[in-house]
Design a protein around this motif. Structure first.
Motif, PDB file in Angstrom:
ATOM      1  N   SER A 146       0.670  -1.280  -0.088  1.00 13.50           N
ATOM      2  CA  SER A 146      -0.003  -0.046   0.121  1.00 13.50           C
ATOM      3  C   SER A 146       0.956   1.166   0.135  1.00 13.50           C
ATOM      4  CB  SER A 146      -0.856  -0.116   1.209  1.00 13.50           C
ATOM      5  OG  SER A 146      -0.054   0.184   2.484  1.00 13.50           O
ATOM      6  N   SER A 147       0.201   2.140  -0.464  1.00 15.37           N
ATOM      7  CA  SER A 147       0.923   3.718  -0.584  1.00 15.37           C
ATOM      8  C   SER A 147       1.315   4.164   0.817  1.00 15.37           C
ATOM      9  CB  SER A 147       0.265   4.729  -1.167  1.00 15.37           C
ATOM     10  OG  SER A 147      -0.963   5.008  -0.432  1.00 15.37           O
ATOM     11  N   GLN A 148       0.296   4.035   2.009  1.00 11.33           N
ATOM     12  CA  GLN A 148       0.481   4.401   3.450  1.00 11.33           C
ATOM     13  C   GLN A 148       1.450   3.339   4.040  1.00 11.33           C
ATOM     14  OE1 GLN A 148      -0.621   6.875   5.109  1.00 11.33           O
ATOM     15  NE2 GLN A 148      -1.756   7.752   3.209  1.00 11.33           N
ATOM     16  N   GLY A 149       1.508   2.386   3.959  1.00  4.51           N
ATOM     17  CA  GLY A 149       2.815   1.241   4.174  1.00  4.51           C
ATOM     18  C   GLY A 149       4.000   1.844   3.675  1.00  4.51           C
ATOM     19  N   GLY A 175       5.105   8.856  -1.204  1.00  8.15           N
ATOM     20  CA  GLY A 175       3.664   8.530  -1.449  1.00  8.15           C
ATOM     21  C   GLY A 175       3.674   7.927  -2.816  1.00  8.15           C
ATOM     22  N   GLN A 176       2.266   7.854  -3.077  1.00  6.24           N
ATOM     23  CA  GLN A 176       1.862   7.152  -4.486  1.00  6.24           C
ATOM     24  C   GLN A 176       1.886   8.648  -5.496  1.00  6.24           C
ATOM     25  OE1 GLN A 176      -1.467   4.907  -4.633  1.00  6.24           O
ATOM     26  NE2 GLN A 176      -1.596   5.027  -6.789  1.00  6.24           N
ATOM     27  N   THR A 177       2.725   8.242  -6.772  1.00  7.89           N
ATOM     28  CA  THR A 177       2.641   9.129  -7.865  1.00  7.89           C
ATOM     29  C   THR A 177       1.210   9.035  -8.617  1.00  7.89           C
ATOM     30  OG1 THR A 177       3.518   7.595  -9.332  1.00  7.89           O
ATOM     31  CG2 THR A 177       5.005   8.891  -8.030  1.00  7.89           C
ATOM     32  N   PRO A 178       1.035  10.122  -9.568  1.00 10.50           N
ATOM     33  CA  PRO A 178      -0.353  10.018 -10.362  1.00 10.50           C
ATOM     34  C   PRO A 178      -0.239   8.464 -11.093  1.00 10.50           C
ATOM     35  CG  PRO A 178       0.712  11.985 -10.388  1.00 10.50           C
ATOM     36  CD  PRO A 178       1.841  11.255  -9.621  1.00 10.50           C
ATOM     37  N   ARG A 182       1.946   5.080 -14.988  1.00 12.19           N
ATOM     38  CA  ARG A 182       1.518   4.190 -14.299  1.00 12.19           C
ATOM     39  C   ARG A 182       1.814   4.523 -12.852  1.00 12.19           C
ATOM     40  NH1 ARG A 182       6.291  -0.461 -13.909  1.00 12.19           N
ATOM     41  NH2 ARG A 182       5.144  -0.936 -12.078  1.00 12.19           N
ATOM     42  N   PRO A 183       1.157   4.042 -11.698  1.00  8.76           N
ATOM     43  CA  PRO A 183       1.246   4.601 -10.449  1.00  8.76           C
ATOM     44  C   PRO A 183       2.466   3.820 -10.018  1.00  8.76           C
ATOM     45  CG  PRO A 183      -0.243   2.981 -10.316  1.00  8.76           C
ATOM     46  CD  PRO A 183      -0.293   3.066 -11.863  1.00  8.76           C
ATOM     47  N   LEU A 184       3.446   4.723  -9.195  1.00  9.00           N
ATOM     48  CA  LEU A 184       4.641   4.335  -8.642  1.00  9.00           C
ATOM     49  C   LEU A 184       4.522   4.586  -7.052  1.00  9.00           C
ATOM     50  CD1 LEU A 184       7.373   5.297 -11.199  1.00  9.00           C
ATOM     51  CD2 LEU A 184       6.315   3.060 -10.831  1.00  9.00           C
ATOM     52  N   LEU A 185       5.238   4.130  -6.399  1.00  6.17           N
ATOM     53  CA  LEU A 185       5.533   4.624  -4.808  1.00  6.17           C
ATOM     54  C   LEU A 185       6.970   5.057  -4.862  1.00  6.17           C
ATOM     55  CD1 LEU A 185       4.368   1.443  -3.174  1.00  6.17           C
ATOM     56  CD2 LEU A 185       2.905   3.692  -3.308  1.00  6.17           C
ATOM     57  N   LEU A 186       7.119   6.481  -4.512  1.00  3.74           N
ATOM     58  CA  LEU A 186       8.132   7.190  -4.866  1.00  3.74           C
ATOM     59  C   LEU A 186       8.567   7.955  -3.317  1.00  3.74           C
ATOM     60  CD1 LEU A 186      10.205   8.587  -6.657  1.00  3.74           C
ATOM     61  CD2 LEU A 186       8.696  10.431  -6.918  1.00  3.74           C
ATOM     62  N   GLY A 187       9.633   7.625  -2.984  1.00  3.65           N
ATOM     63  CA  GLY A 187      10.437   8.451  -1.707  1.00  3.65           C
ATOM     64  C   GLY A 187      11.644   9.276  -2.435  1.00  3.65           C
ATOM     65  N   LEU A 188      11.443  10.519  -1.919  1.00  2.00           N
ATOM     66  CA  LEU A 188      12.621  11.680  -2.306  1.00  2.00           C
ATOM     67  C   LEU A 188      13.214  12.248  -1.061  1.00  2.00           C
ATOM     68  CD1 LEU A 188      11.096  13.629  -5.124  1.00  2.00           C
ATOM     69  CD2 LEU A 188      12.565  11.748  -5.371  1.00  2.00           C
ATOM     70  N   ALA A 189      14.555  12.043  -0.843  1.00  2.00           N
ATOM     71  CA  ALA A 189      15.187  12.842   0.254  1.00  2.00           C
ATOM     72  C   ALA A 189      15.853  13.963  -0.446  1.00  2.00           C
ATOM     73  CB  ALA A 189      16.199  11.710   0.918  1.00  2.00           C
ATOM     74  N   VAL A 190      15.629  15.052  -0.042  1.00  2.00           N
ATOM     75  CA  VAL A 190      16.413  16.278  -0.923  1.00  2.00           C
ATOM     76  C   VAL A 190      16.890  17.174   0.330  1.00  2.00           C
ATOM     77  CG1 VAL A 190      14.646  16.228  -2.568  1.00  2.00           C
ATOM     78  CG2 VAL A 190      14.080  17.563  -0.639  1.00  2.00           C
ATOM     79  N   TRP A 191      17.701  17.842  -0.218  1.00  2.00           N
ATOM     80  CA  TRP A 191      18.791  18.666   0.689  1.00  2.00           C
ATOM     81  C   TRP A 191      18.670  20.346   0.403  1.00  2.00           C
ATOM     82  CZ3 TRP A 191      23.085  21.901   0.725  1.00  2.00           C
ATOM     83  CH2 TRP A 191      23.750  22.195   1.937  1.00  2.00           C
ATOM     84  N   ALA A 192      18.610  21.173   1.229  1.00  2.00           N
ATOM     85  CA  ALA A 192      18.111  22.516   1.062  1.00  2.00           C
ATOM     86  C   ALA A 192      19.545  23.245   1.685  1.00  2.00           C
ATOM     87  CB  ALA A 192      17.071  22.987   1.864  1.00  2.00           C
ATOM     88  N   ASN A 193      19.749  24.171   0.956  1.00  2.00           N
ATOM     89  CA  ASN A 193      20.920  25.110   1.426  1.00  2.00           C
ATOM     90  C   ASN A 193      20.568  25.538   2.813  1.00  2.00           C
ATOM     91  OD1 ASN A 193      22.338  24.749  -0.750  1.00  2.00           O
ATOM     92  ND2 ASN A 193      21.623  26.633  -1.574  1.00  2.00           N
ATOM     93  N   GLU A 194      19.304  25.961   3.168  1.00  4.68           N
ATOM     94  CA  GLU A 194      19.165  26.409   4.521  1.00  4.68           C
ATOM     95  C   GLU A 194      18.242  25.639   5.380  1.00  4.68           C
ATOM     96  OE1 GLU A 194      17.305  30.211   4.218  1.00  4.68           O
ATOM     97  OE2 GLU A 194      19.329  31.115   3.024  1.00  4.68           O
ATOM     98  N   ALA A 195      18.667  25.290   6.598  1.00  7.37           N
ATOM     99  CA  ALA A 195      17.680  24.535   7.323  1.00  7.37           C
ATOM    100  C   ALA A 195      16.236  24.915   7.591  1.00  7.37           C
ATOM    101  CB  ALA A 195      18.198  24.339   8.795  1.00  7.37           C
ATOM    102  N   GLU A 204      -0.430  12.545  -1.241  1.00  6.98           N
ATOM    103  CA  GLU A 204      -1.271  11.649  -2.139  1.00  6.98           C
ATOM    104  C   GLU A 204      -0.934  12.086  -3.667  1.00  6.98           C
ATOM    105  OE1 GLU A 204      -3.888  10.013  -1.434  1.00  6.98           O
ATOM    106  OE2 GLU A 204      -3.351  10.249   1.074  1.00  6.98           O
ATOM    107  N   PRO A 205      -1.393  11.277  -4.437  1.00  5.24           N
ATOM    108  CA  PRO A 205      -0.918  11.650  -6.040  1.00  5.24           C
ATOM    109  C   PRO A 205      -0.991  12.934  -6.505  1.00  5.24           C
ATOM    110  CG  PRO A 205      -2.194   9.515  -5.682  1.00  5.24           C
ATOM    111  CD  PRO A 205      -2.306  10.374  -4.428  1.00  5.24           C
TER     112      PRO A 205
END
Length: 220
Positions: A146-149, A175-178, A182-195, A204-205
């Motif tokens: 599941s997307s929540q899981g 979360g789940q993509t549109p 095709r729907p995918l389960l996607l996770g991103l870790a992104v880094w910002a210059n400022e905290a 949600e999609p």
């Protein structure tokens, strides 16, 4: 049994006359016999105890955690390199993509890694160009139910250096993509210059395109 029924008497009779024979012929024989029995019992108890600990230790050992191989420690990630001509923003905050986790949902069990950039570009237009310059770590997870899981697991297994609720350079989205293409389960870790306080987001999609934008570098 009388005290003079000494079980050691056959051995005592083999001894030459003397104090030792007299001692063992009397109550002393019982003392020696009791001491020997105690030593045997202690030795047997030690052996049985060690055997029990080995058996119980094997039974109580926790099974291997299948999620351990999916853990990510963002504190060990290198800082991003030079900017490309386009970059990603989250809620208007410029960020660099450092980790991409993709998993199929349900019974779909195959993702063509060669087509991954095209699939992600359908989530946020221009994201494929950003990934070519940001060069994130890409992980393909096994199918999730599941997307929540999936989102809960991604947030649990992806550790930031700072505790939740504190400002951090790291923003996590999952979360789940549109559904198209095709729907995918996607996770991103992104880094910002400022905290910042954006923290961890479960999307949600329809929310991916609302919160994420790809802009030209000169616009930020």
């Amino acid at each position: 049994m009388e005290m003079n029924d000494n079980p050691l008497q056959p051995l005592v009779d083999l001894l030459p006359p003397g104090e030792a024979r007299d001692f063992l012929s009397g109550p002393g024989g019982w003392v020696v016999l009791g001491a020997a029995a105690l030593v045997v019992l202690l030795a047997l108890g030690a052996v049985l105890g060690r055997l029990a600990r080995l058996l119980l230790g094997r039974r109580s050992a926790p099974p291997p955690d299948p999620d351990r191989a999916l853990e990510e420690d963002l504190a060990e990630y290198p800082l991003p390199g030079p900017l490309g001509p386009r970059r990603l923003t989250v809620e208007g905050v410029p960020v660099r993509v450092r980790l991409v986790v993709v998993a199929p949902m349900g019974r779909e069990n195959y993702i063509d890694s060669n087509a991954l950039e095209l699939l992600l570009d359908q989530v946020v237009h221009g994201l494929a160009d950003v990934l070519r310059y940001d060069r994130p770590r890409i992980r393909l997870w096994p199918p999730q139910l599941s997307s929540q899981g999936f989102a809960l697991k991604f947030h649990r297994l992806t550790r930031r250096p700072e505790p939740d609720g504190r400002p951090s350079h790291w923003v996590l989205l999952a979360g789940q993509t549109p559904a198209r293409p095709r729907p995918l389960l996607l996770g991103l870790a992104v880094w910002a210059n400022e905290a910042n306080y954006i923290g961890r987001l479960t999307l949600e999609p329809v929310r991916w395109a609302d919160l994420l934008r790809v802009v030209r570098t000169t616009e930020t």
